[in-house]
Design a protein around this motif. Structure first.
Motif, PDB file in Angstrom:
ATOM      1  N   TRP A   1     -65.269  -9.815 -23.355  1.00 13.98           N
ATOM      2  CA  TRP A   1     -65.439 -11.243 -23.164  1.00 13.98           C
ATOM      3  C   TRP A   1     -64.668 -12.034 -24.222  1.00 13.98           C
ATOM      4  N   CYS A   2     -64.626 -13.337 -24.051  1.00 14.53           N
ATOM      5  CA  CYS A   2     -64.150 -14.297 -25.063  1.00 14.53           C
ATOM      6  C   CYS A   2     -62.720 -14.025 -25.536  1.00 14.53           C
ATOM      7  N   PRO A   3     -61.729 -14.112 -24.650  1.00 13.60           N
ATOM      8  CA  PRO A   3     -60.345 -13.871 -25.052  1.00 13.60           C
ATOM      9  C   PRO A   3     -59.789 -14.981 -25.942  1.00 13.60           C
ATOM     10  N   VAL A   4     -58.935 -14.594 -26.886  1.00 14.66           N
ATOM     11  CA  VAL A   4     -58.234 -15.526 -27.772  1.00 14.66           C
ATOM     12  C   VAL A   4     -56.788 -15.065 -27.893  1.00 14.66           C
ATOM     13  N   TRP A   5     -55.836 -15.949 -27.587  1.00 11.93           N
ATOM     14  CA  TRP A   5     -54.414 -15.610 -27.630  1.00 11.93           C
ATOM     15  C   TRP A   5     -53.879 -15.604 -29.063  1.00 11.93           C
ATOM     16  N   SER A   6     -52.946 -14.721 -29.338  1.00 10.06           N
ATOM     17  CA  SER A   6     -52.182 -14.806 -30.581  1.00 10.06           C
ATOM     18  C   SER A   6     -51.223 -15.989 -30.478  1.00 10.06           C
ATOM     19  N   PRO A   7     -50.807 -16.580 -31.604  1.00  9.84           N
ATOM     20  CA  PRO A   7     -49.927 -17.749 -31.561  1.00  9.84           C
ATOM     21  C   PRO A   7     -48.608 -17.526 -30.816  1.00  9.84           C
ATOM     22  N   ASP A   8     -48.107 -16.277 -30.808  1.00 14.24           N
ATOM     23  CA  ASP A   8     -46.860 -15.999 -30.099  1.00 14.24           C
ATOM     24  C   ASP A   8     -47.072 -15.671 -28.624  1.00 14.24           C
ATOM     25  N   GLY A   9     -48.337 -15.622 -28.178  1.00 16.11           N
ATOM     26  CA  GLY A   9     -48.625 -15.363 -26.777  1.00 16.11           C
ATOM     27  C   GLY A   9     -48.443 -13.933 -26.341  1.00 16.11           C
ATOM     28  N   GLU A  10     -48.248 -13.022 -27.280  1.00 20.42           N
ATOM     29  CA  GLU A  10     -47.987 -11.632 -26.924  1.00 20.42           C
ATOM     30  C   GLU A  10     -49.228 -10.753 -26.918  1.00 20.42           C
ATOM     31  N   LYS A  11     -50.306 -11.204 -27.564  1.00 18.05           N
ATOM     32  CA  LYS A  11     -51.518 -10.399 -27.639  1.00 18.05           C
ATOM     33  C   LYS A  11     -52.746 -11.264 -27.364  1.00 18.05           C
ATOM     34  N   ILE A  12     -53.837 -10.612 -26.980  1.00 22.61           N
ATOM     35  CA  ILE A  12     -55.122 -11.276 -26.797  1.00 22.61           C
ATOM     36  C   ILE A  12     -56.179 -10.484 -27.551  1.00 22.61           C
ATOM     37  N   ALA A  13     -56.893 -11.156 -28.438  1.00 25.73           N
ATOM     38  CA  ALA A  13     -58.066 -10.561 -29.082  1.00 25.73           C
ATOM     39  C   ALA A  13     -59.293 -10.906 -28.246  1.00 25.73           C
ATOM     40  N   PHE A  14     -60.289 -10.035 -28.268  1.00 24.13           N
ATOM     41  CA  PHE A  14     -61.499 -10.280 -27.491  1.00 24.13           C
ATOM     42  C   PHE A  14     -62.647  -9.497 -28.097  1.00 24.13           C
ATOM     43  N   GLU A  15     -63.845  -9.810 -27.668  1.00 26.84           N
ATOM     44  CA  GLU A  15     -65.008  -9.079 -28.133  1.00 26.84           C
ATOM     45  C   GLU A  15     -65.526  -8.159 -27.039  1.00 26.84           C
ATOM     46  N   SER A  16     -66.072  -7.028 -27.451  1.00 25.40           N
ATOM     47  CA  SER A  16     -66.644  -6.073 -26.510  1.00 25.40           C
ATOM     48  C   SER A  16     -67.973  -5.578 -27.055  1.00 25.40           C
ATOM     49  N   SER A  17     -68.953  -5.482 -26.188  1.00 24.57           N
ATOM     50  CA  SER A  17     -70.277  -5.016 -26.602  1.00 24.57           C
ATOM     51  C   SER A  17     -70.631  -3.719 -25.904  1.00 24.57           C
ATOM     52  N   ASP A  18     -69.672  -2.836 -25.783  1.00 28.20           N
ATOM     53  CA  ASP A  18     -69.928  -1.513 -25.219  1.00 28.20           C
ATOM     54  C   ASP A  18     -70.546  -0.654 -26.326  1.00 28.20           C
ATOM     55  N   GLY A  19     -71.821  -0.853 -26.565  1.00 33.34           N
ATOM     56  CA  GLY A  19     -72.510  -0.232 -27.696  1.00 33.34           C
ATOM     57  C   GLY A  19     -72.775  -1.313 -28.727  1.00 33.34           C
ATOM     58  N   ASP A  20     -71.952  -1.365 -29.780  1.00 33.28           N
ATOM     59  CA  ASP A  20     -72.032  -2.425 -30.770  1.00 33.28           C
ATOM     60  C   ASP A  20     -70.998  -3.504 -30.451  1.00 33.28           C
ATOM     61  N   ASP A  21     -71.255  -4.732 -30.895  1.00 31.15           N
ATOM     62  CA  ASP A  21     -70.275  -5.806 -30.732  1.00 31.15           C
ATOM     63  C   ASP A  21     -69.114  -5.567 -31.688  1.00 31.15           C
ATOM     64  N   GLU A  22     -67.906  -5.505 -31.139  1.00 35.14           N
ATOM     65  CA  GLU A  22     -66.722  -5.270 -31.943  1.00 35.14           C
ATOM     66  C   GLU A  22     -65.570  -6.137 -31.444  1.00 35.14           C
ATOM     67  N   ILE A  23     -64.514  -6.271 -32.269  1.00 34.90           N
ATOM     68  CA  ILE A  23     -63.324  -7.039 -31.919  1.00 34.90           C
ATOM     69  C   ILE A  23     -62.192  -6.079 -31.546  1.00 34.90           C
ATOM     70  N   TYR A  24     -61.529  -6.376 -30.430  1.00 36.76           N
ATOM     71  CA  TYR A  24     -60.395  -5.579 -29.964  1.00 36.76           C
ATOM     72  C   TYR A  24     -59.183  -6.484 -29.780  1.00 36.76           C
ATOM     73  N   VAL A  25     -58.017  -5.872 -29.628  1.00 33.25           N
ATOM     74  CA  VAL A  25     -56.821  -6.628 -29.307  1.00 33.25           C
ATOM     75  C   VAL A  25     -56.016  -5.845 -28.283  1.00 33.25           C
ATOM     76  N   ILE A  26     -55.365  -6.541 -27.375  1.00 29.66           N
ATOM     77  CA  ILE A  26     -54.561  -5.914 -26.329  1.00 29.66           C
ATOM     78  C   ILE A  26     -53.212  -6.608 -26.233  1.00 29.66           C
ATOM     79  N   GLN A  27     -52.166  -5.830 -25.956  1.00 26.10           N
ATOM     80  CA  GLN A  27     -50.829  -6.383 -25.792  1.00 26.10           C
ATOM     81  C   GLN A  27     -50.707  -6.988 -24.393  1.00 26.10           C
ATOM     82  N   VAL A  28     -50.190  -8.201 -24.318  1.00 24.70           N
ATOM     83  CA  VAL A  28     -50.006  -8.876 -23.025  1.00 24.70           C
ATOM     84  C   VAL A  28     -48.556  -8.787 -22.581  1.00 24.70           C
ATOM     85  N   LYS A  29     -47.638  -8.966 -23.508  1.00 21.56           N
ATOM     86  CA  LYS A  29     -46.202  -8.928 -23.174  1.00 21.56           C
ATOM     87  C   LYS A  29     -45.542  -7.718 -23.818  1.00 21.56           C
TER      88      LYS A  29
END
Length: 226
Positions: A198-226
């Protein structure tokens, strides 16, 4: 604090009441936030060093939360229950010229976020009976409200830095995941397969998105978009 965690400084100090949801003005000179220091949750603003605290909203019956600055720093949008159900409002950055933007009867409106050019606001709207959360967009004056999603529970929109895309969270395929679509709602594409994202947040260059995941514990992840 500094970006490396040094020079931590406390900006608010009210031992009996909370201060939450801080958000920087675009020029970095001020911080808007929510506080219940005067009994009700209201929007406040202060200089970035904690001085010149000012209350912007004042409604003793209903709270105001989730402030977001317009890109030019002249306005602040927020959500409030002052009309009975949560709706989106906008005001000048000094608290003047308050205006209600949404008034959708049995649908509430939350999670406002400005487009990078300041011309539009994306938000989440849901039916008060069945909680059908969906992503909408409207002009900055509240006109031309348009539904962009129509599957599962879709919410928490986030504009890409160039304004061409909107990321959001949706459980349309069973588990909450991060999706992205064109700003007009087309080309909706799933980005994650992690369960409970949930809760996506874009990097300033638009190439990545950080988000939170609660699959177990709440943690922060990042994924490449471009």
């Amino acid at each position: 604090m500094d970006a490396n965690g040094s020079n931590l400084k406390r900006l608010t100090n009210n031992s009996d009441r909370s201060a939450t949801d801080p958000v920087w003005s675009p020029d970095g000179e001020k911080i808007a936030f929510v506080s219940d220091r005067d009994a009700d949750s209201e929007i406040y603003v202060m200089d970035a060093n904690g001085s010149n605290l000012k209350r912007l909203t004042n409604n003793s019956d209903w709270s105001a939360t989730d402030p977001v600055w317009s890109p030019d720093g002249k306005k602040i949008a927020f959500e409030s229950y002052r009309g009975g159900d949560p709706e989106i409002y906008v005001m000048d950055a000094d608290g003047r010229n308050l205006k209600r933007l949404t008034n959708n009867g049995d649908r509430s409106a939350v999670d406002p976020v400005w487009s990078p050019n300041g011309k539009k606001i994306a938000f989440t709207s849901y039916d008060d009976k069945d909680y059908d959360f969906q992503v909408y967009v409207m002009d900055a004056d509240g006109s031309n409200q348009t539904r962009l999603t129509n599957n599962g529970e879709s919410r928490r929109p986030a504009w890409s830095p160039d304004g061409t895309k909107i990321a959001f969270g949706s459980d349309r395929d069973g588990d909450p995941e991060i999706y992205v679509m064109d700003a007009n709602g087309s080309n909706q594409t799933r980005l994650t397969n992690i369960r409970s994202a949930w809760c996506p947040v874009w990097s300033p260059d638009g190439e990545k998105i950080a988000f939170e995941s609660s699959d177990g514990d709440d943690e922060i992840y990042v994924i490449q978009v471009k």
